[in-house]
Every structure is written in C-alpha cells, then in structure tokens.
Design a protein around this motif. Sequence first.
Motif, short mmCIF file in Angstrom:
data_model
loop_
_atom_site.label_atom_id
_atom_site.label_comp_id
_atom_site.label_asym_id
_atom_site.label_seq_id
_atom_site.Cartn_x
_atom_site.Cartn_y
_atom_site.Cartn_z
N ALA A 67 -4.09 5.79 25.40
CA ALA A 67 -4.57 5.11 26.61
C ALA A 67 -3.50 4.14 27.13
N SER A 68 -2.84 3.43 26.24
CA SER A 68 -1.80 2.48 26.64
C SER A 68 -0.65 3.21 27.32
N LYS A 69 -0.26 4.33 26.78
CA LYS A 69 0.82 5.12 27.40
C LYS A 69 0.41 5.61 28.78
N PHE A 70 -0.86 6.00 28.91
CA PHE A 70 -1.36 6.43 30.21
C PHE A 70 -1.30 5.27 31.21
N ILE A 71 -1.71 4.09 30.77
CA ILE A 71 -1.66 2.90 31.64
C ILE A 71 -0.22 2.61 32.06
N GLU A 72 0.69 2.63 31.11
CA GLU A 72 2.08 2.32 31.41
C GLU A 72 2.72 3.35 32.34
N ALA A 73 2.26 4.56 32.29
CA ALA A 73 2.80 5.61 33.16
C ALA A 73 2.14 5.60 34.55
N ASN A 74 0.96 5.00 34.67
CA ASN A 74 0.20 5.08 35.92
C ASN A 74 -0.24 3.73 36.47
N PHE A 75 0.38 2.64 36.02
CA PHE A 75 -0.06 1.30 36.40
C PHE A 75 -0.02 1.05 37.91
N SER A 76 0.79 1.79 38.63
CA SER A 76 0.91 1.55 40.07
C SER A 76 -0.27 2.15 40.85
N GLN A 77 -1.07 2.94 40.18
CA GLN A 77 -2.25 3.52 40.81
C GLN A 77 -3.45 2.60 40.64
N ASP A 78 -4.52 2.90 41.35
CA ASP A 78 -5.77 2.14 41.18
C ASP A 78 -6.45 2.61 39.91
N THR A 80 -8.96 2.31 36.76
CA THR A 80 -10.18 1.65 36.33
C THR A 80 -10.38 1.90 34.84
N LEU A 81 -11.15 1.06 34.24
CA LEU A 81 -11.50 1.22 32.83
C LEU A 81 -12.12 2.59 32.61
N GLN A 82 -12.99 3.01 33.51
CA GLN A 82 -13.67 4.29 33.38
C GLN A 82 -12.67 5.44 33.38
N GLU A 83 -11.68 5.39 34.28
CA GLU A 83 -10.70 6.47 34.36
C GLU A 83 -9.85 6.56 33.08
N VAL A 84 -9.45 5.42 32.57
CA VAL A 84 -8.62 5.43 31.37
C VAL A 84 -9.46 5.88 30.17
N ALA A 85 -10.69 5.42 30.08
CA ALA A 85 -11.58 5.85 29.00
C ALA A 85 -11.77 7.36 29.05
N GLN A 86 -11.89 7.90 30.24
CA GLN A 86 -12.07 9.34 30.41
C GLN A 86 -10.83 10.09 29.90
N GLN A 87 -9.65 9.52 30.05
CA GLN A 87 -8.42 10.16 29.60
C GLN A 87 -8.41 10.39 28.08
N VAL A 88 -9.11 9.51 27.35
CA VAL A 88 -9.16 9.64 25.89
C VAL A 88 -10.55 10.05 25.40
N TYR A 89 -11.38 10.52 26.35
CA TYR A 89 -12.70 11.09 26.04
C TYR A 89 -13.62 10.11 25.31
N LEU A 90 -13.62 8.85 25.78
CA LEU A 90 -14.51 7.85 25.19
C LEU A 90 -15.44 7.28 26.24
N ASN A 91 -16.59 6.84 25.81
CA ASN A 91 -17.52 6.12 26.65
C ASN A 91 -16.84 4.81 27.09
N PRO A 92 -16.94 4.42 28.37
CA PRO A 92 -16.25 3.21 28.84
C PRO A 92 -16.59 1.94 28.07
N CYS A 93 -17.86 1.76 27.71
CA CYS A 93 -18.24 0.55 26.94
C CYS A 93 -17.58 0.55 25.57
N TYR A 94 -17.64 1.68 24.90
CA TYR A 94 -17.02 1.79 23.58
C TYR A 94 -15.50 1.63 23.70
N PHE A 95 -14.92 2.26 24.71
CA PHE A 95 -13.49 2.16 24.93
C PHE A 95 -13.08 0.70 25.14
N SER A 96 -13.84 -0.03 25.94
CA SER A 96 -13.53 -1.43 26.21
C SER A 96 -13.52 -2.26 24.93
N ARG A 97 -14.54 -2.08 24.11
CA ARG A 97 -14.61 -2.82 22.82
C ARG A 97 -13.46 -2.42 21.92
#
Length: 173
Positions: A67-78, A80-97
């Motif tokens: 997820a961190s690598k995805f963020i670092e590669a795509n930080f210039s885009q909009d 969201t927590l939900q989008e990044v959680a989806q990239q690693v196939y996790l529920n957004p609440c669980y991903f956030s924790r």
Amino acid sequence: MVALAANAALEGGADPEAVSNLTLAGSSEFLDNRAAVRELVLERLMVLVDQVVASREQRNSSLIERASKFIEANFSQDLTLQEVAQQVYLNPCYFSRLFKQVKGQNFIDYLTRVRLRAAKELLLNTNLPVAAIAERVGYHDARYFSQVFKKQEGYTPSVFRKIGGAKFEGSAG
C-alpha cells in the motif's frame, strides 16, 4: 488436541516445519503424569499461537508495504483510504487500523508526508510556481497546500524556497 491446534495453526499461516516439531510424539514419558501432560500441551499451544501471530504480522506488514508503494507511486492523484485499501484487498476500516499499527501514523498523515517531501524537492530544484507544484503533488487548491505546508514545515512554500530549504534536513518530512 495439539494435533487439532496444529492444523488450525497451519491454516492460520504458521510455518509447517515449526508446527511439525511440536507434536507430542516422543513425549510418552509424561503420559502417566496429568499435570506434566497439561503443562506440555499448554506449552505447545502457546508456541502454535505465537507462530500464527508472527505469520499474520508478516503478512500485514507486507500488505502495508504494498500500500505504501502504491501511495508513493500515485500521491499526485486524488487518493482515498478506500482506494488504497482496495489495492491490497482489505476492508477500509481494517486497513486504516492496520496502517496505523504498522506505519505508526494514519493514512492521511502518511500521504501528506509523501506529498510534502515531493513538494520540497520541486521547490528546491525547479522554478515552477507554487500553484503548479501544489497541483503536481496532489493538491488542487494552492492556498490549502500552502496552509498544510506551513503547518507541517513551519514555513510557507515560498519562504521555504527563498531560504533554499536550509532547514530541509531537520524538517518534519
């Protein structure tokens, strides 16, 4: 009981070799003493639990690194927590924790840090206007970008550029 727990541990991701070393085979000298059998079973169960916990922690760290690598590669885009959680196939609440647990900071603070690190590089190495830099690092409102930058760095982007990032090494990003 240990065999059932061993199967559950394997399903939970424990190392098969480590689990196979935990059977009660070869422990027949304890079978005539109930307290010793109980002690041995509890000891083996705790080792199995530790194996599963270690396996989960490794898996979770791996997911958060992806997820961190995805963020670092795509930080210039909009992002969201939900989008990044989806990239690693996790529920957004669980991903956030999990993200906070592994990274020691929440998702938005991490994203802000990544964006500001890129902004500082652009401020120091280009002549782009602050508004263009804001856009490049994922902020559509240059005024908001300046507020975030000043809150995190102690300087506005323009002042940071003027002083040449003299405090860049010791800054919060």
